[in-house]
Design an enzyme around this catalytic site. Structure first.
Site, mmCIF file in Angstrom:
data_model
loop_
_atom_site.group_PDB
_atom_site.id
_atom_site.type_symbol
_atom_site.label_atom_id
_atom_site.label_comp_id
_atom_site.label_asym_id
_atom_site.label_seq_id
_atom_site.Cartn_x
_atom_site.Cartn_y
_atom_site.Cartn_z
ATOM 1 N N CYS A 216 -10.753 -4.843 -3.079
ATOM 2 C CA CYS A 216 -11.493 -5.858 -2.317
ATOM 3 C C CYS A 216 -12.913 -5.376 -1.999
ATOM 4 C CB CYS A 216 -10.767 -6.155 -1.006
ATOM 5 S SG CYS A 216 -9.170 -6.902 -1.311
ATOM 6 N N ASN B 225 0.805 -1.227 0.000
ATOM 7 C CA ASN B 225 0.000 0.000 0.000
ATOM 8 C C ASN B 225 0.832 1.268 0.000
ATOM 9 O OD1 ASN B 225 -2.136 -1.667 -0.101
ATOM 10 N ND2 ASN B 225 -2.687 -1.484 2.054
#
Ligand code: EPZ
Length: 438
Positions: free
Chosen positions: A121, A24
């Site tokens: 997601c 990330n």
């Protein structure tokens, strides 16, 4: 490659694995290279699908991207960046959430951007309303087009004052990547200050930007006319490190995670110790192990940094199914992040989810029909099962559950785990897991 994994569970995971750069952070640093008018080099880059997706999108914009995956080094040259064809961009629709961060850099370099519909997601609605509002405040014009959005900046981009309704990581990154080359100053209130954000700020400072982070989480950026390339080594992936720590606890094992770094994991380590796990820290990594004896049930509330990270809770919940008593997890970052518990209950876990806020933290989801609190009763014996991976972190939890359960499980949708866990089959083998792709 098929993505059905046979898992013979019940064996403690023991051995050493290496964790490289943070998923990330790396993907955002890749986008930042677009702003540099000279070449950039990014080190400690993991071989994960998110990196491939962003590399492909950069190449579509005529950025040269060379990736030595063994060395973990990415080299970029965006000197000849150009607009990509809409159909090529649309082909990436649904692949990731990162494309939305291309807006600012492409507007600065080209005056326009086509952004595909986002993926990521399914752990909640995951809107981009903060992002679009921020871009409009900088002077961008946003139009829905085809499988994505077309963005222009007819009068250029100018500094602005942003106050986030919630300290969103992505919206903070959106502001940073747009403000650094905007005309004038930008002030961002209620900013996210995760370690991955601070590493992105370090990269932007290396490139020539002027960014300050105040004690009240107000970030101030002074726009500059030019940015050069950067050389940077990514911070390690604290989510992957914590995932393997939870796997050690749940399987009664002992895992040395080379590359894990204590400062970014302090809150996880405190929680790990309260549950009854043990850890040893050295200059090169962290050893996570189950010291024997019962595990303790605890209360966890996820939060923004420096709180307990939302991405740490799914793998840890599997270990909590082995703890004595009732544990409570209040998920305050995403409204729908307990879907993975259905499969765990099918394996013998006793997890009940609730719409109520089971905690003290201020939460946006209370009484809005979101099942965002969970109570885990343990210890329970997990039985092998046929499992479908729902998302990245939930999928890793299912893997841990199958490794914890006695008997042979079959886990499908394994490809999803490739998004964020580099060489995880090789790592499972190094830890003595009895697994095989079939
Ligand atoms: C980043 O997602 C991470 N992903 C997530 O990790 C992580 O869980 C999350 O930050 C929080 O730390 C990447 O960096 C690629 P947010 P992001 O914007 O930026 C709401 C993983 O498994 N929101 O901080 O998308 C949002 O719905 C992933 O590695 C809006 O309402 O997260 C959520 O409730 C999962 N409108 C909250 O803010 C917006 O425009 C936090 O989201 C944007 C966000």
């Amino acid at each position: 490659m098929t993505d059905l994994l046979r898992v013979n569970g019940g064996t403690p995971l023991k051995g050493e694995i290496t964790v490289r750069g943070a998923k990330n952070f790396v993907s955002k640093a890749m986008v930042a290279a677009l702003l540099g008018e000279t070449p950039s080099v990014l080190r400690n880059v993991p071989l994960i699908r998110d990196v491939d997706v962003v590399a492909d999108l950069l190449r579509l914009h005529a950025v040269t991207v060379d990736y030595d995956d063994a060395a973990g080094v990415l080299e970029f040259d965006s000197a000849n960046v150009e607009t990509a064809h809409v159909r090529d961009i649309d082909a990436h629709a649904g692949s990731s959430r990162i494309p939305i961060l291309f807006c600012g850099p492409l507007l600065h370099r080209l005056g326009e951007a086509f952004i595909p519909d986002l993926g990521g997601c399914h752990i909640g609605d995951r809107p981009i309303d903060y992002h679009l509002q921020i871009l409009r405040q900088f002077g961008a014009v946003v139009n829905k087009q085809g499988m994505g959005i077309h963005i222009t900046a007819p009068r250029g981009l100018h500094g602005t004052k942003v106050e986030l309704p919630y300290p969103s990581v992505g919206a903070t990154e959106q502001t940073l990547l747009t403000a650094v080359r905007a005309q004038g100053k930008t002030e961002l209130k209620n900013a996210a200050i995760e370690p991955e954000i601070m590493d992105l700020i370090a990269v932007l400072q290396k490139m020539g930007s002027i960014i300050s982070v105040d004690t009240d989480r107000v970030i101030r950026i002074e726009g500059v006319d030019r940015l050069a390339g950067y050389e940077h080594t990514s911070l390690p992936d604290r989510i992957e490190a914590a995932s393997w720590g939870s796997a050690a606890l749940s399987t009664g094992g002992d895992i040395y995670v080379r590359g894990a770094s204590q400062p970014e994991m302090m809150t996880f380590l405190n929680t790990f110790r309260k549950v009854g796990g043990a850890f040893d820290i050295d200059d090169d990594g962290i050893r996570f192990y189950h010291p024997g004896g019962p595990l303790n049930s605890i209360v966890i509330e996820t939060d923004v940094h420096p709180g307990f990270m939302t991405d740490w809770q799914q793998p840890l919940v599997v270990a909590l199914t082995q703890a004595h008593g009732l544990s409570i997890v209040h998920e305050t970052v995403y409204e729908n992040r307990f879907g993975f518990t259905d499969a765990l209950n099918g394996m013998g876990a006793q997890i009940q989810v609730y719409r109520e806020c089971l905690g003290q933290l201020q939460c946006r989801f209370g009484q809005r029909n979101f099942y965002h609190s969970a109570v885990i009763s343990g210890p329970t014996t997990l039985r092998a099962a046929e499992i479908e991976v729902p998302d990245l972190r939930g999928g890793f939890s299912h893997l841990i559950a199958a490794l914890t359960a006695e008997g042979t499980s079959h886990v499908s949708g394994i490809e999803l785990i490739n998004r964020g866990y580099e060489h995880f089959m090789r790592k499972l083998a190094a830890l003595g897991a009895d697994v095989e792709m079939i």
